[in-house]
Design a protein around this motif. Structure first.
Motif, mmCIF file in Angstrom:
data_model
loop_
_atom_site.group_PDB
_atom_site.id
_atom_site.type_symbol
_atom_site.label_atom_id
_atom_site.label_comp_id
_atom_site.label_asym_id
_atom_site.label_seq_id
_atom_site.Cartn_x
_atom_site.Cartn_y
_atom_site.Cartn_z
ATOM 1 N N GLY A 94 26.656 54.754 4.977
ATOM 2 C CA GLY A 94 25.218 54.562 4.851
ATOM 3 C C GLY A 94 24.733 54.409 3.427
ATOM 4 O O GLY A 94 23.617 54.805 3.089
ATOM 5 N N ILE A 95 25.569 53.814 2.564
ATOM 6 C CA ILE A 95 25.221 53.611 1.164
ATOM 7 C C ILE A 95 24.563 52.246 1.015
ATOM 8 O O ILE A 95 25.122 51.231 1.415
ATOM 9 C CB ILE A 95 26.477 53.709 0.278
ATOM 10 N N ASP A 96 23.382 52.223 0.444
ATOM 11 C CA ASP A 96 22.604 50.982 0.312
ATOM 12 C C ASP A 96 23.271 50.051 -0.701
ATOM 13 O O ASP A 96 23.453 50.410 -1.858
ATOM 14 C CB ASP A 96 21.190 51.321 -0.143
ATOM 15 N N ARG A 97 23.608 48.857 -0.256
ATOM 16 C CA ARG A 97 24.174 47.852 -1.150
ATOM 17 C C ARG A 97 23.377 46.548 -1.064
ATOM 18 O O ARG A 97 23.893 45.474 -1.382
ATOM 19 C CB ARG A 97 25.652 47.599 -0.810
ATOM 20 N N LEU B 258 27.692 47.691 -11.202
ATOM 21 C CA LEU B 258 27.103 47.923 -9.882
ATOM 22 C C LEU B 258 28.162 48.388 -8.894
ATOM 23 O O LEU B 258 27.960 49.350 -8.139
ATOM 24 C CB LEU B 258 26.436 46.642 -9.374
ATOM 25 N N ASP B 259 29.317 47.721 -8.880
ATOM 26 C CA ASP B 259 30.380 48.115 -7.959
ATOM 27 C C ASP B 259 30.922 49.503 -8.287
ATOM 28 O O ASP B 259 31.294 50.269 -7.385
ATOM 29 C CB ASP B 259 31.512 47.087 -7.987
ATOM 30 N N ALA B 260 30.977 49.854 -9.573
ATOM 31 C CA ALA B 260 31.422 51.198 -9.954
ATOM 32 C C ALA B 260 30.423 52.251 -9.473
ATOM 33 O O ALA B 260 30.819 53.337 -9.028
ATOM 34 C CB ALA B 260 31.608 51.287 -11.469
ATOM 35 N N GLU B 261 29.144 51.937 -9.537
ATOM 36 C CA GLU B 261 28.127 52.870 -9.057
ATOM 37 C C GLU B 261 28.252 53.070 -7.541
ATOM 38 O O GLU B 261 28.143 54.194 -7.038
ATOM 39 C CB GLU B 261 26.735 52.367 -9.430
ATOM 40 N N LEU B 262 28.459 51.980 -6.803
ATOM 41 C CA LEU B 262 28.668 52.092 -5.365
ATOM 42 C C LEU B 262 29.946 52.860 -5.054
ATOM 43 O O LEU B 262 29.981 53.723 -4.158
ATOM 44 C CB LEU B 262 28.724 50.701 -4.729
ATOM 45 N N LEU B 263 30.998 52.562 -5.811
ATOM 46 C CA LEU B 263 32.278 53.217 -5.571
ATOM 47 C C LEU B 263 32.191 54.716 -5.859
ATOM 48 O O LEU B 263 32.838 55.518 -5.165
ATOM 49 C CB LEU B 263 33.377 52.576 -6.429
ATOM 50 N N ALA B 264 31.419 55.109 -6.863
ATOM 51 C CA ALA B 264 31.261 56.535 -7.160
ATOM 52 C C ALA B 264 30.681 57.263 -5.942
ATOM 53 O O ALA B 264 31.113 58.375 -5.602
ATOM 54 C CB ALA B 264 30.371 56.724 -8.381
ATOM 55 N N GLN B 265 29.713 56.622 -5.260
ATOM 56 C CA GLN B 265 29.141 57.228 -4.057
ATOM 57 C C GLN B 265 30.176 57.291 -2.930
ATOM 58 O O GLN B 265 30.279 58.295 -2.220
ATOM 59 C CB GLN B 265 27.919 56.433 -3.614
ATOM 60 N N VAL B 266 30.940 56.198 -2.762
ATOM 61 C CA VAL B 266 31.982 56.177 -1.744
ATOM 62 C C VAL B 266 33.033 57.253 -2.027
ATOM 63 O O VAL B 266 33.484 57.968 -1.121
ATOM 64 C CB VAL B 266 32.637 54.783 -1.676
ATOM 65 N N TYR B 267 33.428 57.380 -3.292
ATOM 66 C CA TYR B 267 34.445 58.365 -3.685
ATOM 67 C C TYR B 267 34.005 59.777 -3.312
ATOM 68 O O TYR B 267 34.786 60.561 -2.750
ATOM 69 C CB TYR B 267 34.683 58.256 -5.184
#
Length: 234
Positions: free
Chosen positions: A141-144, A154-163
């Motif tokens: 449920g992470i907004d992309r 941007l991808d690192a910020e999303l990946l930090a949430q996924v991690y």
């Protein structure tokens, strides 16, 4: 514990065939929580940009032509990375390009012992499921919605949430430590300036008092006294 979540954009898939790294974005985590400190830079690859790669990240040869060479910015990147574990999605790809650039400018490579691969973590937690960054963002449920094209920061910020989700969710970072005052990154996507280190903005405010005043308590008692057939009177 300090960790760096990072992502790269490149001219292709294989540094051994001459492909180069053109962008890197890094997010700092302390005790598994973002601190708001980031590193981001574009690089001139000193070669053309294949149309297939440009379609993925939108970085043209013309855009990159006035950007610095990797070697001229390596010190700033290495200073930010320090000796922290490095988290990436399909990490062997990003490590391969990072170490290729370090080798080309005569620097020591980053040890693979520092590698944390979120694809491997996701495969253990969700066997048989789709493991792309997009798929994991959907799962958690992470907004992309602002991710039109790939971008390293941007991808690192999303990946930090996924991690964080792969490790059990944001609650794992809750702490009563005295220094737990870090703020989350503001998620504004790419930074135009190369080699920029961004710090949290604004001042930390003291907690506001939430105790009712004597006049508020008096008005509350008056209001409660007007309630007929109140349960607490039975």
């Amino acid at each position: 514990m300090r960790e760096i979540v990072f992502d790269t954009e490149t001219t292709g898939l294989d540094p051994k065939s001459g492909d180069r790294m053109v962008e890197i974005g890094c997010i700092e985590l302390i005790n598994r929580m973002p601190t708001g400190e980031t590193y981001h830079s574009y690089y001139n690859p000193e070669r053309d940009m294949p149309s297939g790669a440009e379609a993925v990240h939108g970085l043209s040869a013309a855009f990159l032509s006035d950007k610095p060479m990797f070697g001229s910015k390596a010190d700033g990147l290495l200073e930010f990375l320090q000796d922290s574990p490095l988290v990436a999605h399909n990490a062997s790809f990003d490590f391969g390009f990072l170490n290729n650039e370090l080798t080309l400018c005569g620097r020591d490579i980053v040890s693979m012992d520092r590698m944390v691969d979120t694809v491997a973590l996701a495969r253990k937690r969700h066997p048989g499921a789709k493991l792309s960054l997009d798929a994991l963002c959907t799962r958690y449920g992470i907004d992309r919605s602002h991710r039109v094209k790939h971008g390293a920061l941007l991808d690192a910020e999303l990946l930090a949430q996924v991690y964080l989700e792969l490790l059990g969710g944001r609650q794992i970072g809750l702490s009563l430590a005295a220094d737990a005052g870090a703020s989350a990154p503001n998620g504004d996507g790419r930074i135009a300036a190369a080699g920029a280190v961004r710090k949290p903005m604004g001042e930390r405010r003291e907690p506001r008092p939430h105790v009712a005043s004597p006049s508020e308590l008096e008005r509350h008692a008056e209001f409660v006294g007007q309630i007929e057939n109140a349960l607490w009177r039975s």
